[in-house]
Design an enzyme around this catalytic site. Structure first.
Site, PDB file in Angstrom:
ATOM      1  CB  ILE A 115      -0.948  -0.029   1.228  1.00 50.39           C
ATOM      2  CG1 ILE A 115      -2.194   0.797   0.983  1.00 50.39           C
ATOM      3  CG2 ILE A 115      -0.234   0.401   2.502  1.00 50.39           C
ATOM      4  CD1 ILE A 115      -3.301   0.547   1.990  1.00 50.39           C
ATOM      5  CD  GLN A 130       8.099  -9.332  11.151  1.00 51.84           C
ATOM      6  OE1 GLN A 130       9.047  -9.752  11.823  1.00 51.84           O
ATOM      7  NE2 GLN A 130       7.144 -10.120  10.689  1.00 51.84           N
ATOM      8  CG  HIS A 162       5.707  -9.232   5.094  1.00 48.49           C
ATOM      9  ND1 HIS A 162       5.423  -9.281   6.439  1.00 48.49           N
ATOM     10  CD2 HIS A 162       6.413  -8.089   4.893  1.00 48.49           C
ATOM     11  CE1 HIS A 162       5.928  -8.209   7.031  1.00 48.49           C
ATOM     12  NE2 HIS A 162       6.548  -7.468   6.113  1.00 48.49           N
TER      13      HIS A 162
HETATM   14  P1  5GP Z   1       7.305  -4.649   7.207  1.00 50.24           P
HETATM   15  O1  5GP Z   1       7.663  -3.263   7.651  1.00 50.24           O
HETATM   16  O2  5GP Z   1       6.568  -5.411   8.280  1.00 50.24           O
HETATM   17  O3  5GP Z   1       8.444  -5.426   6.618  1.00 50.24           O
HETATM   18  O4  5GP Z   1       6.330  -4.455   5.979  1.00 50.24           O
HETATM   19  C1  5GP Z   1       4.960  -4.303   6.092  1.00 50.24           C
HETATM   20  C2  5GP Z   1       4.499  -3.694   4.808  1.00 50.24           C
HETATM   21  O5  5GP Z   1       3.091  -3.808   4.733  1.00 50.24           O
HETATM   22  C3  5GP Z   1       4.827  -2.204   4.666  1.00 50.24           C
HETATM   23  O6  5GP Z   1       5.671  -2.014   3.539  1.00 50.24           O
HETATM   24  C4  5GP Z   1       3.471  -1.541   4.500  1.00 50.24           C
HETATM   25  O7  5GP Z   1       3.466  -0.497   3.566  1.00 50.24           O
HETATM   26  C5  5GP Z   1       2.579  -2.692   4.077  1.00 50.24           C
HETATM   27  N1  5GP Z   1       1.196  -2.550   4.489  1.00 50.24           N
HETATM   28  C6  5GP Z   1       0.755  -2.156   5.718  1.00 50.24           C
HETATM   29  N2  5GP Z   1      -0.588  -2.164   5.749  1.00 50.24           N
HETATM   30  C7  5GP Z   1      -1.001  -2.578   4.520  1.00 50.24           C
HETATM   31  C8  5GP Z   1      -2.293  -2.785   3.955  1.00 50.24           C
HETATM   32  O8  5GP Z   1      -3.335  -2.605   4.581  1.00 50.24           O
HETATM   33  N3  5GP Z   1      -2.331  -3.192   2.658  1.00 50.24           N
HETATM   34  C9  5GP Z   1      -1.197  -3.406   1.934  1.00 50.24           C
HETATM   35  N4  5GP Z   1      -1.356  -3.810   0.662  1.00 50.24           N
HETATM   36  N5  5GP Z   1       0.038  -3.229   2.439  1.00 50.24           N
HETATM   37  C10 5GP Z   1       0.127  -2.815   3.720  1.00 50.24           C
END
Ligand code: 5GP
Ligand code: ZN
Length: 118
Positions: A38, A98, A104
């Protein structure tokens, strides 16, 4: 619900897997879902997740499943036409940034990526 049954009702990515909240899905099969981030950090930024709720790669016990997850990431890179290269990132735990505790793989490309990542 994932085929193997584990789903967390409060987890954002489990909600996307169950279609309880919308996402821009680029591919899906019985075990994995790939959808656009997103808050894209590159022209192409896709997240690949197992449907099973696993918090991070450290807690993933199934080597075959992890292997398939990375194969899916490479399939996404091909379908996104990231022929010039792409970056795969798996943030694991708070110090790594994270924010969603459902494992993911970030697949990012379509621009020159910087190193070190910071
Ligand atoms: P992390 O920081 O945990 O490695 O990555 C989580 C990712 O999820 C972030 O890049 C963030 O932009 C994405 N994200 C968070 N909420 C949502 C959502 O509701 N939909 C989508 N498609 N991505 C999301
Ligand atoms: Zn989850």
């Amino acid at each position: 619900m994932s085929p193997s049954g584990t789903s967390d009702p409060n987890c954002l990515f489990c909600k996307i897997t169950r279609k309880d909240i919308p996402a821009n899905i680029v591919s899906e099969d019985d075990e994995f879902v790939a959808f656009r981030d997103i808050n894209a950090q590159a022209p192409s930024h896709v997240l690949v997740i197992p449907k099973e709720h696993i918090r991070n790669i450290s807690e993933a016990g199934d080597a075959e499943q992890l292997g398939k997850l990375f194969q899916k990431a490479c399939q996404v890179a091909r379908s996104e036409k990231l022929d010039g290269g792409f970056r795969v990132v798996v943030n694991t735990g708070d110090d790594a940034g994270q924010t969603v505790h459902h494992v993911h793989v970030h697949v990012m490309g379509g621009r020159r990526m910087n190193w070190p990542p910071g």
